[in-house]
Design a protein around this motif. Structure first.
Motif, PDB file in Angstrom:
ATOM      1  N   HIS A  36      27.967   2.792  52.831  1.00  0.00           N
ATOM      2  CA  HIS A  36      27.466   4.552  54.088  1.00  0.00           C
ATOM      3  C   HIS A  36      26.835   5.376  52.974  1.00  0.00           C
ATOM      4  O   HIS A  36      25.609   5.794  52.722  1.00  0.00           O
ATOM      5  N   GLU A  37      27.441   5.477  52.427  1.00  0.00           N
ATOM      6  CA  GLU A  37      27.644   7.463  51.247  1.00  0.00           C
ATOM      7  C   GLU A  37      26.563   6.597  50.570  1.00  0.00           C
ATOM      8  O   GLU A  37      25.682   8.067  49.600  1.00  0.00           O
ATOM      9  N   CYS A  38      26.352   5.552  49.504  1.00  0.00           N
ATOM     10  CA  CYS A  38      25.939   5.376  48.619  1.00  0.00           C
ATOM     11  C   CYS A  38      24.449   4.908  49.146  1.00  0.00           C
ATOM     12  O   CYS A  38      23.526   5.536  48.378  1.00  0.00           O
ATOM     13  N   ALA A  39      23.424   4.449  50.184  1.00  0.00           N
ATOM     14  CA  ALA A  39      22.639   4.188  51.010  1.00  0.00           C
ATOM     15  C   ALA A  39      22.151   5.767  50.873  1.00  0.00           C
ATOM     16  O   ALA A  39      20.839   6.103  51.310  1.00  0.00           O
ATOM     17  N   ARG A  40      23.140   6.447  51.458  1.00  0.00           N
ATOM     18  CA  ARG A  40      22.599   7.787  51.619  1.00  0.00           C
ATOM     19  C   ARG A  40      22.299   9.006  50.384  1.00  0.00           C
ATOM     20  O   ARG A  40      21.434   9.161  50.064  1.00  0.00           O
ATOM     21  N   ALA A  41      23.055   8.131  49.651  1.00  0.00           N
ATOM     22  CA  ALA A  41      22.614   8.468  48.389  1.00  0.00           C
ATOM     23  C   ALA A  41      21.413   8.564  47.121  1.00  0.00           C
ATOM     24  O   ALA A  41      21.374   8.591  46.067  1.00  0.00           O
ATOM     25  N   LYS A  42      21.166   7.132  47.992  1.00  0.00           N
ATOM     26  CA  LYS A  42      19.956   6.173  47.166  1.00  0.00           C
ATOM     27  C   LYS A  42      20.739   5.303  45.826  1.00  0.00           C
ATOM     28  O   LYS A  42      20.466   4.988  45.042  1.00  0.00           O
ATOM     29  N   VAL A  43      21.638   5.257  46.021  1.00  0.00           N
ATOM     30  CA  VAL A  43      22.166   4.456  44.824  1.00  0.00           C
ATOM     31  C   VAL A  43      22.502   3.003  45.450  1.00  0.00           C
ATOM     32  O   VAL A  43      23.083   2.745  46.008  1.00  0.00           O
ATOM     33  N   VAL A  44      21.552   2.425  44.831  1.00  0.00           N
ATOM     34  CA  VAL A  44      21.894   0.936  45.543  1.00  0.00           C
ATOM     35  C   VAL A  44      23.286  -0.067  44.529  1.00  0.00           C
ATOM     36  O   VAL A  44      22.706  -0.336  43.905  1.00  0.00           O
ATOM     37  N   VAL A  45      23.717  -0.719  45.659  1.00  0.00           N
ATOM     38  CA  VAL A  45      25.109  -0.735  44.602  1.00  0.00           C
ATOM     39  C   VAL A  45      24.309  -2.536  45.631  1.00  0.00           C
ATOM     40  O   VAL A  45      24.326  -3.549  46.111  1.00  0.00           O
ATOM     41  N   THR A  46      25.517  -3.902  44.608  1.00  0.00           N
ATOM     42  CA  THR A  46      24.172  -5.177  44.146  1.00  0.00           C
ATOM     43  C   THR A  46      25.819  -5.963  44.769  1.00  0.00           C
ATOM     44  O   THR A  46      25.690  -7.370  44.677  1.00  0.00           O
ATOM     45  N   ALA A  47      27.397  -5.469  43.906  1.00  0.00           N
ATOM     46  CA  ALA A  47      28.406  -5.876  44.512  1.00  0.00           C
ATOM     47  C   ALA A  47      29.815  -5.045  44.502  1.00  0.00           C
ATOM     48  O   ALA A  47      29.289  -3.760  44.150  1.00  0.00           O
ATOM     49  N   TYR A  48      30.066  -6.044  44.966  1.00  0.00           N
ATOM     50  CA  TYR A  48      31.549  -4.681  45.461  1.00  0.00           C
ATOM     51  C   TYR A  48      32.829  -5.664  46.023  1.00  0.00           C
ATOM     52  O   TYR A  48      32.620  -6.570  46.576  1.00  0.00           O
ATOM     53  N   SER A  49      33.787  -5.489  45.171  1.00  0.00           N
ATOM     54  CA  SER A  49      35.408  -6.028  46.039  1.00  0.00           C
ATOM     55  C   SER A  49      35.872  -4.835  45.304  1.00  0.00           C
ATOM     56  O   SER A  49      36.148  -4.035  45.107  1.00  0.00           O
TER      57      SER A  49
END
Length: 153
Positions: free
Chosen positions: A76-89
Motif C-alpha cells: 500500500h505504501e509503495c503504491a502511494r509513493a509510486k514505487v512499483v513492486v514486481t515481487a515480494y517474499s
C-alpha cells in the motif's frame, strides 16, 4: 475518525481420540480453524507440545499474520509513493521463551522481506517505506513484543 472492524472465526477441536483429555498424552491437539466462505486451516500444537508437525500451529500463524500485515501495508505504501513492486517474499522468524510454570511469550519477530522493483533506482526508498508500513501494520501494533524488519536483497 475511527472505525470498528469485527472478525469472526471458528476453532473446533477434532482431537478426541476416545477418552477426551483423560491424560496429557491421551488426546490429539488437532483442530480446525474455519470462517465463512473460506477453506479450513488444519491446526495443531507445535510438535514440542505433542502437536502434529503436518498441521499449522498458533506460533506459525502468528508469524504469518505479522508477515502478511507488513506485506500488505508495505505494498500500500509503495503504491502511494509510486514505487512499483514486481515481487515480494518473506521468511519471518520468531523467538519464544517458555517458563518452568508452562507459560511463555514471544521475545521478538523478525521479518526478512525480499522486494523486486520495476525501477531498481528506487531501492533507496525501501527502508522508509518499510518503516511506514511497520507504523500502520494493524497486527504489529497489537502485539507486546518487538517486530523488526531486516530486508534481504
Amino acid at each position: 475518525m475511527s472505525k470498528s472492524h469485527r472478525y469472526e472465526v471458528s476453532v473446533t477441536w477434532t482431537g478426541n481420540t476416545g477418552t477426551g483429555t483423560s491424560g496429557y498424552r491421551d488426546y490429539s491437539r488437532a483442530h480446525d480453524v474455519t470462517a465463512a466462505g473460506k477453506e479450513p486451516i488444519a491446526g495443531s500444537a507445535d510438535p514440542t507440545f505433542r502437536g502434529d508437525p503436518a498441521r499449522w500451529n498458533p506460533e506459525e500463524l502468528l508469524l504469518t499474520a505479522l508477515s502478511q500485515c507488513h506485506m500488505l501495508s508495505f505494498l500500500h505504501e509503495c503504491a502511494r509513493a509510486k514505487v512499483v513492486v514486481t515481487a515480494y517474499s518473506d521468511q519471518p522468524t520468531g523467538t519464544m521463551t517458555t517458563t518452568a510454570d508452562g507459560s511463555g511469550s514471544f521475545d521478538e519477530v523478525v521479518l526478512h522481506p525480499r522486494v523486486a522493483l520495476a525501477d531498481p533506482s528506487q531501492a533507496g526508498l525501501l527502508d522508509e517505506l518499510h518503516e511506514r508500513a511497520h507504523k500502520v501494520c494493524f497486527i504489529a501494533n497489537s502485539v507486546n513484543f518487538p517486530v523488526r524488519h531486516e530486508p534481504r536483497p
